[in-house]
Design an enzyme around this catalytic site. Sequence first.
Site, PDB file in Angstrom:
ATOM      1  N   ASP A  27       0.388  -0.789  -0.341  1.00 29.76           N
ATOM      2  CA  ASP A  27      -0.329   0.029  -0.046  1.00 29.76           C
ATOM      3  C   ASP A  27       0.755   1.326  -0.568  1.00 29.76           C
ATOM      4  O   ASP A  27       1.728   1.093   0.453  1.00 29.76           O
ATOM      5  CB  ASP A  27      -0.535   0.115   1.506  1.00 29.76           C
ATOM      6  CG  ASP A  27      -2.421   1.181   1.060  1.00 29.76           C
ATOM      7  OD1 ASP A  27      -2.446   0.820   0.402  1.00 29.76           O
ATOM      8  OD2 ASP A  27      -2.224   1.597   1.894  1.00 29.76           O
ATOM      9  N   THR A  73     -11.145  -6.715  -4.473  1.00 31.00           N
ATOM     10  CA  THR A  73     -12.449  -6.474  -4.891  1.00 31.00           C
ATOM     11  C   THR A  73     -13.051  -4.794  -4.961  1.00 31.00           C
ATOM     12  O   THR A  73     -14.089  -4.550  -5.698  1.00 31.00           O
ATOM     13  CB  THR A  73     -13.272  -7.485  -4.045  1.00 31.00           C
ATOM     14  OG1 THR A  73     -12.937  -7.506  -2.817  1.00 31.00           O
ATOM     15  CG2 THR A  73     -13.058  -9.438  -4.369  1.00 31.00           C
ATOM     16  N   ASN A  75     -11.111  -2.510  -4.798  1.00 34.39           N
ATOM     17  CA  ASN A  75     -10.345  -1.522  -5.850  1.00 34.39           C
ATOM     18  C   ASN A  75     -11.127  -0.904  -7.422  1.00 34.39           C
ATOM     19  O   ASN A  75     -10.391   0.083  -8.163  1.00 34.39           O
ATOM     20  CB  ASN A  75      -9.355  -1.820  -6.215  1.00 34.39           C
ATOM     21  CG  ASN A  75      -7.908  -1.671  -4.936  1.00 34.39           C
ATOM     22  OD1 ASN A  75      -7.144  -2.517  -4.903  1.00 34.39           O
ATOM     23  ND2 ASN A  75      -8.077  -0.277  -4.191  1.00 34.39           N
TER      24      ASN A  75
HETATM   25  C1  IPE Z   1      -5.139  -2.326  -0.133  1.00 35.14           C
HETATM   26  O1  IPE Z   1      -4.951  -1.486  -0.466  1.00 35.14           O
HETATM   27  C2  IPE Z   1      -6.091  -3.261  -1.556  1.00 35.14           C
HETATM   28  C3  IPE Z   1      -4.293  -3.131  -1.928  1.00 35.14           C
HETATM   29  C4  IPE Z   1      -2.782  -3.240  -1.658  1.00 35.14           C
HETATM   30  C5  IPE Z   1      -3.949  -4.292  -3.257  1.00 35.14           C
HETATM   31  P1  IPE Z   1      -6.224  -0.112  -0.330  1.00 35.14           P
HETATM   32  O2  IPE Z   1      -5.480   0.823  -1.085  1.00 35.14           O
HETATM   33  O3  IPE Z   1      -7.101  -0.457  -1.093  1.00 35.14           O
HETATM   34  O4  IPE Z   1      -6.823  -0.203   1.247  1.00 35.14           O
HETATM   35  P2  IPE Z   1      -8.016   1.113   1.776  1.00 35.14           P
HETATM   36  O5  IPE Z   1      -8.547   1.524   0.631  1.00 35.14           O
HETATM   37  O6  IPE Z   1      -6.819   1.806   1.975  1.00 35.14           O
HETATM   38  O7  IPE Z   1      -8.208   0.470   2.928  1.00 35.14           O
HETATM   39  C1  IPE Z   2      -1.475   0.027  -3.263  1.00 28.94           C
HETATM   40  O1  IPE Z   2      -0.800   1.886  -3.635  1.00 28.94           O
HETATM   41  C2  IPE Z   2      -1.786  -0.884  -4.456  1.00 28.94           C
HETATM   42  C3  IPE Z   2      -3.244  -0.770  -4.704  1.00 28.94           C
HETATM   43  C4  IPE Z   2      -4.503  -0.937  -3.790  1.00 28.94           C
HETATM   44  C5  IPE Z   2      -3.441  -0.832  -6.320  1.00 28.94           C
HETATM   45  P1  IPE Z   2      -2.609   3.086  -2.774  1.00 28.94           P
HETATM   46  O2  IPE Z   2      -3.046   2.735  -4.683  1.00 28.94           O
HETATM   47  O3  IPE Z   2      -3.500   2.134  -2.689  1.00 28.94           O
HETATM   48  O4  IPE Z   2      -2.362   4.207  -2.909  1.00 28.94           O
HETATM   49  P2  IPE Z   2      -2.468   4.888  -1.685  1.00 28.94           P
HETATM   50  O5  IPE Z   2      -3.633   4.446  -0.588  1.00 28.94           O
HETATM   51  O6  IPE Z   2      -3.692   5.832  -2.020  1.00 28.94           O
HETATM   52  O7  IPE Z   2      -1.054   5.627  -1.295  1.00 28.94           O
HETATM   53 MG    MG Z   3      -4.181   2.401  -0.691  1.00 33.38          MG
END
Ligand code: IPE
Ligand code: IPE
Ligand code: MG
Length: 244
Positions: A27, A73, A75
């Site tokens: 993340d 799911t 995203n």
């Molecule tokens: C979790 O990260 C999903 C992945 C790393 C693929 P998110 O960024 O989607 O999670 P939330 O929304 O902060 O909980």
């Molecule tokens: C994790 O990074 C990758 C995915 C969830 C696909 P993020 O895209 O969630 O990055 P932040 O949390 O917005 O910084």
């Molecule tokens: Mg994230």
Amino acid sequence: MLFKRQKKSNVLNGENPPLRHLGIIMDGNGRWATKRGLMREAGHRSGAEAFKRVVEHCIDRDIALVTVYAFSTENWKRPQSEVEGIIRLLVEYLEEGIAGGREKNSRVRFIGDRSRFSPEVQALMREAEEKSAHYPHSLNVALNYGGRADVVQAVNKLIAEGKREVSEEDISNALYTTGQPDPDLIIRTGGEMRLSNFLTWQSAYSELWFTPKLWPDITGEDIDEALAFYATRQRRFGDVAPKK
Ligand code: IPE
Ligand code: IPE
Ligand code: MG
């Protein structure tokens, strides 16, 4: 069979207990890019480099199984352009894997509902799985994966088999991770202290390690820090004494 075996002892694991499965919630890609005045897609590209770096490091550390959370799911709620950018990176990764050429590699399996991806992407996923099947270290890439969806598909599978009552073992065996040990340790980068629907059933007794560092900045040293933390854990699983 593969996962029962503990090869040479890993110094970072210490005595207690061997780590057989590492889960990673990658993340912070978006924030990494925004901080630099870049588009979020640039963060995902840099995150893909970190992913390859970390997977190689885990092979060096002889970790038999790693599961990375690449796309949940939930995203799909993101802007279409971002989702398309992530899928483009996935296709590049698959084509690279299929072409071979990477010196260190793992046996890749995709966990999650792949039916939402195009037939072309699904075919590449299958090919990448087949072409990498001989590697000794395993990598699950969680794509369109949700822990709750995993339990639901498992229960539906059992119903379709005619089961009217299920045990914990039945569910474990029907999950996408069938036959694999539960994650011993889950790492989450990016500062959030939550699991966001990652391996919900399988993480019941996982150790958790969080870091504020954003995923594209993660190095092998950070992974070693998490492994060293894991080595200090006493895992009791509800008992009074640690389980070895
Ligand atoms: C979790 O990260 C999903 C992945 C790393 C693929 P998110 O960024 O989607 O999670 P939330 O929304 O902060 O909980
Ligand atoms: C994790 O990074 C990758 C995915 C969830 C696909 P993020 O895209 O969630 O990055 P932040 O949390 O917005 O910084
Ligand atoms: Mg994230």
